[in-house]
Structures are given as C-alpha cells and as structure tokens.
Enzyme design. Structure first.
Site, PDB file in Angstrom:
ATOM      1  N   GLY A  86      -2.521   2.631   4.072  1.00 40.61           N
ATOM      2  CA  GLY A  86      -3.483   3.122   3.097  1.00 40.61           C
ATOM      3  C   GLY A  86      -3.020   4.292   2.258  1.00 40.61           C
ATOM      4  N   ASP A 131     -14.346  11.272   3.426  1.00 36.52           N
ATOM      5  CA  ASP A 131     -13.749  10.262   2.555  1.00 36.52           C
ATOM      6  C   ASP A 131     -14.581   8.977   2.574  1.00 36.52           C
ATOM      7  OD1 ASP A 131     -10.706  10.013   1.344  1.00 36.52           O
ATOM      8  OD2 ASP A 131     -11.526   8.055   1.882  1.00 36.52           O
ATOM      9  N   ASP A 177     -13.288   9.836  -3.153  1.00 40.55           N
ATOM     10  CA  ASP A 177     -13.412   8.469  -3.641  1.00 40.55           C
ATOM     11  C   ASP A 177     -14.813   7.903  -3.450  1.00 40.55           C
ATOM     12  OD1 ASP A 177     -12.876   8.644  -0.960  1.00 40.55           O
ATOM     13  OD2 ASP A 177     -11.322   7.117  -0.914  1.00 40.55           O
ATOM     14  N   HIS A 209      -4.862   8.004   7.137  1.00 42.74           N
ATOM     15  CA  HIS A 209      -4.670   6.641   7.654  1.00 42.74           C
ATOM     16  C   HIS A 209      -3.362   6.449   8.422  1.00 42.74           C
ATOM     17  CE1 HIS A 209      -8.208   5.194   5.672  1.00 42.74           C
ATOM     18  NE2 HIS A 209      -7.743   5.394   4.452  1.00 42.74           N
ATOM     19  N   ASP A 217       0.812  -1.214   0.000  1.00 44.16           N
ATOM     20  CA  ASP A 217       0.000   0.000   0.000  1.00 44.16           C
ATOM     21  C   ASP A 217       0.847   1.267   0.000  1.00 44.16           C
ATOM     22  OD1 ASP A 217      -2.415  -1.197  -0.168  1.00 44.16           O
ATOM     23  OD2 ASP A 217      -2.925  -1.026   1.953  1.00 44.16           O
ATOM     24  N   HIS A 264     -13.386   6.131   2.986  1.00 46.85           N
ATOM     25  CA  HIS A 264     -12.785   5.273   4.007  1.00 46.85           C
ATOM     26  C   HIS A 264     -12.795   5.955   5.369  1.00 46.85           C
ATOM     27  CE1 HIS A 264     -11.036   4.029   0.122  1.00 46.85           C
ATOM     28  NE2 HIS A 264     -11.070   2.799   0.630  1.00 46.85           N
ATOM     29  N   TYR A 290      -9.701   8.629  -6.937  1.00 44.66           N
ATOM     30  CA  TYR A 290      -8.821   7.934  -7.861  1.00 44.66           C
ATOM     31  C   TYR A 290      -9.328   7.975  -9.301  1.00 44.66           C
ATOM     32  CZ  TYR A 290      -7.427   6.743  -3.223  1.00 44.66           C
ATOM     33  OH  TYR A 290      -7.051   6.858  -1.907  1.00 44.66           O
TER      34      TYR A 290
END
Length: 534
Positions: free
Chosen positions: A299, A326, A415, A291, A249, A328, A454
């Site tokens: 991440g 986000d 994202d 992260h 990652d 995540h 992304y």
C-alpha cells in the site's frame, strides 16, 4: 464563515477564535479564558494593567458562558439525539462542561493578572491541571527564533507546549520524488511556511536510520532486497522482490531504500525528541506509512516508520497508544503489536468488501498477551464530521481511562477528506483537527504523523490546520500568497468543504459499533486489573 466553523470545532482562543472568553460554546474553560490565560507579560502588554476592570468582569462572563453552553447543549441533546450515537455520545460535551464549571472558579481567580506598585504585571502560577497559562518567568524559556525559522534553544511555546517539526529541504525533496505522492511534501511545507507557523516550531533535521536500526522491525531478507533495488534499480528486480511486495503498489524504483530510511529516520528523530523532553509534541508530516509489514512492502509503504517510532518510544514509555485516522486500516502497525499489551492500537477506517487492505473488523482484537489490546472502528462510506468526532471522543476517552498511555502516536491520514480521489468519507479538516486537539489536552508526549491524502491541496490544508492547533496559533481563513497559491482555487481558503456522498452510517450502525468497542475495552480493563493483582 470560517470563524463560525472553527468555533464549532471547540471555540478555542487564538486557534478557534481570538478573545473568545465571553462567547465560548465548547471545550475547556481553562483553555478559553482569553485574554487572560495566554498572555505573555512584557513591555508590550503592560497595558493589560489598564484593563483590570474588563478582566475582572471576565470572571463573571466565563461562568455565564459555561451556564449558557450547558443549557444549549442540553437542548441540543434533546433535539439532535437521533443524529448522534444515542445515549453513548450525544451529550458528551455536557459532562465536560459540568466539570469545567467548577474548574473555572479556581482557574479564573488564580490566572487573574495583578498590577504591582511599579505598574508591572505580576502573575502567580495557575496550578489548575490543563490550564495553558504562560507566566512572565516562563517567557524567558520560550525559544528564540532566527530568520530561517529554526530555534536557538528548546522551551515552551505559547500555550505551554514545545512543538518539534522534523524537516529539512533534502528530506522534503526526497519525499517529493516518490511516485505515489509526487510534490505533496513541498506543498504541505510551503503552506505551513506561508502561514508563518515555522517561527512557532522547533525545526529539527531528520537522521537516516542505519541498517541495524531498520532491522529492529524488518527482516534481513527484505532489507537486502531494498538495498539491492536502491543500487541496481529495475535490473535488481527478481522473484524475491516480487515476493516482498515490490510491484504495482510499491514500485521497485531507484532511491527507494534511501527514501525509506529517511522517512523512518525522521519519525524516530521525532520520537527521540519526545523521549529527551525537548518537546511535548513532535511532527513528521511525511511519515505515517502504516501498511508495511516485517518482510513486505504494501500500500505505497516500503518501511513502517510508525512501528520503528513506537519501538523507540517503548525504550522509555511502558504504555504507548497508537491511533490511526487514515481512511485505510492501519494493518501493518496492528500486526506488529498484536501480541503485546504494551502497545494499544486503535484504528478508525473504512471497512467494506473489496476495499484495501481488507482487514480491520471490530472482531480483530489481537492475540496472546495482546488480545483485546487492538481495537478497530469500521466505518462505512459517507461519514460526516460530527459523527466521526463524536464516535472518536467516546472511544478514545474510554481507551485513555482503561489503558492510561504514557505516550501517544497519531497517524493523521487525510484520504478520508471530502474531495480525495478515494471518494469515501465526507470529512473536513475540522474533524481531524478536533481529534488531535482532544489528544493535546491529555498532556502526554504526542507524535503526529502524516499518511494518506491524495488531493494534495486539501491534505496541505488539513495538516497545516493541525500544525496551527499544536502550536496554539489561529490562522486567517484566506490562503496566503505563495508558490502554490493557485492550487487552492476556486475558494483560496483554508477550509475544506464537506462532501455530499451518501452517508451509509446510520445511528443504529454507529451505536452498534460503539457498543462492541466499549465491550472490548471492558475486557481490556479486566485483563489489566488482573495483571496488577498478579
């Protein structure tokens, strides 16, 4: 079509629709009495005096518009109640409009331009909280902009805000070289530039953080590993580097330490500008790496610039609110502040089995002195704009009421947008834009950061749109011709098209999440009340 969508996002003048005082359907009346509330009087606008009759009629039109919006919203509430979150959020706008109806009576009268005997416009300060009026005198402090887009001095931009944009070409190129988001930084900046937004921003170059500054959060062992990899590249990779999360990652590539210190330095620079009163909004779109842990990369995140930025803000502000949009969970930031009541972390994210990072349950509320100062809003695949913003508004306004933040940091990861390779939510730029706009109305220092995203074209669309909201500038729907123009086909428009992924967020599920979140905030409120007594 884009204008209609923008009106749905609040109908704000200049941002969401020009001269919309008689057609506004949402939002604060104070912010939408165009053309009055945002006029900067100079020789080019003396003609306003010739339109006094039209402006006088605008008072009646504003009130008529509010009454109409109230009626429409009441009907909409009856018709669409099942599509929202039941009694919790379905009619939130009615409450705002009821308040604004009375506010508008004062605001419109005090913002009314008056022509002097010499034919020059005069204007008294509005005095109504939240009104973004710019008087003739205030115009003198608006920053002058040179040909490069940088400002000669700080001062309020149109709408009463000064917006700092942390940027340099060297910083942008460094971010573009990172393997996980190659070329994204330049694509975002060039679209902001192509839309002509730079002249409304105060461009500030970032400063790199020193080792000592990085160590305010990260462990010495971890920083040693980053420095070694920066110097030796893959040759410096060993078991220690692997323990520090440097692998698939987060590749151990040359230049990683320089990149990490530059990103963190940019976020701290933005925070410093807010603390010094140089701006009311500061932006670092290349930051937001939420992260990274104290002693571990995770991440795609090497250094947690958000934590370092919040620590900088805490040097001045007693209570800082962190909001994560986000896809995540913002686990690294939550972990860093999970034991303190001085930073409240709020994360809206996808939560399902096997989805990274696997944390962020509504049951995760912090511990020790920080218990009930972490709040997670777990969402399922397919959530749509209206659901997302309605839930956001209900929760975040309660957080504001309970916690009373002195500064806000918002991570605007893109994202969750439709079309992203993560393929999870059905969101468009409007949902994130409306969230940020609601925070701007709080009138507290606001730090805006990037994060995930992304599908680079949609990420650039989204962050450019949010930049325009912060700068109080409406954008044309057509993408301007520039270096990356072909990347925005086939529509070549600013709008991000909503996705069609199956929506698993039932009204019952969202109602339950909201109920639990409000229950946690009740406990937060009791703790704060007890601390005040003690």
């Amino acid at each position: 079509m884009q204008n209609d969508l923008l009106h749905q996002a609040n109908g704000e003048s200049d941002i969401f629709g020009s001269h919309s005082c008689c057609t506004n359907e949402r939002g604060d009346v104070c912010d939408t009495i165009s053309p009055m509330s945002n006029i900067v009087f100079d020789e080019n606008t003396v003609k306003v005096c010739q339109e006094a009759t039209v402006l006088t009629h605008c008072v009646e039109n504003v009130l008529s518009s509010v009454n109409k919006a109230l009626t429409n919203d009441r009907e909409e509430c009856k018709l669409d109640k099942d599509d929202h979150i039941s009694e919790y959020v379905a009619c939130e706008s009615i409450k705002m409009l009821e308040t604004d109806k009375q506010t508008s009576l004062t605001c419109v009268k005090s913002c009314m331009p008056v022509c002097s005997s010499e034919g020059k416009p005069e204007q008294a300060p509005c005095g109504v909280n939240g009104c973004n009026i710019v008087t003739y005198q205030e115009k003198q402090s608006i920053p002058e902009v040179n040909q490069t887009g940088t400002t000669k001095k700080y001062g309020p931009v149109r709408g009463g805000r000064t917006v700092v944009y942390v940027h340099s070409d060297e910083y942008m190129q460094l971010c573009d070289a990172m393997i996980r988001v190659p070329g994204r930084a330049c694509m975002v900046h060039r679209l902001i530039e192509a839309y002509g937004l730079l002249k409304y921003l105060c461009i500030v170059p970032p400063s790199k953080l020193t080792r000592e500054e990085i160590l305010k959060f990260h462990s010495e062992e971890y920083v040693d590993v980053l420095e070694r990899l920066d110097r030796d590249g893959e040759e410096g990779y060993d078991e220690q580097a692997q323990r520090c999360g440097l692998g698939y990652d987060c590749p151990a590539e040359p230049g990683v330490y320089e990149y990490a210190t530059s990103v963190a330095g940019a976020t701290v620079t933005a925070a410093q500008c807010l603390m010094e009163g140089k701006c009311t909004v500061a932006i670092n779109w290349f930051g937001g790496w939420h992260h990274a842990k104290k002693d571990q990369a995770s991440g795609f995140c090497y250094v947690n610039d958000i934590v370092l930025g919040i620590l900088k803000l805490r040097e001045k502000y007693q209570r800082v609110l962190y909001i994560d949009l986000d896809l995540h969970h913002g686990d690294g930031v939550e972990d860093a502040f999970s034991a303190t009541s001085k930073v409240f972390t709020l994360s809206f994210h996808k939560y399902s089995a096997g989805f990274f990072p696997g944390t962020g349950s509504v049951k995760d509320v912090g511990f020790g002195k920080g218990r009930f100062f972490s709040l997670n809003i777990p969402l399922l695949d397919g959530i749509q704009d209206q659901q997302f913003f309605s839930l956001f508004l209900r929760v975040v306004e309660k957080v504001r009421e309970v916690f009373s933040p002195e500064a806000v940091v918002c991570q605007c990861g893109a994202d969750g947008l439709a079309g992203d390779p993560m393929n999870s939510f059905n969101l468009t730029h409007l949902s994130l834009g409306r969230c940020v706009y609601s925070l701007l109305k709080w009138n507290v220092p606001l730090l805006l950061l990037g994060g995930g995203g992304y599908e680079h074209a949609n990420t650039a669309r989204c962050w450019t749109f949010i930049t325009s909201i912060a700068a109080f500038k409406k954008l044309p729907e057509d993408i301007p011709d520039h270096q990356y123009f072909t990347e925005y086909g086939p529509s070549y428009e600013l709008a991000v098209t909503a996705g069609y992924r199956k929506n698993l967020n039932t009204p019952e599920y969202l109602k339950d999440v909201c109920r639990k979140a409000l229950g946690i905030l009740q406990k937060t409120s009791k703790i704060l009340a007890y601390n005040e007594v003690v």
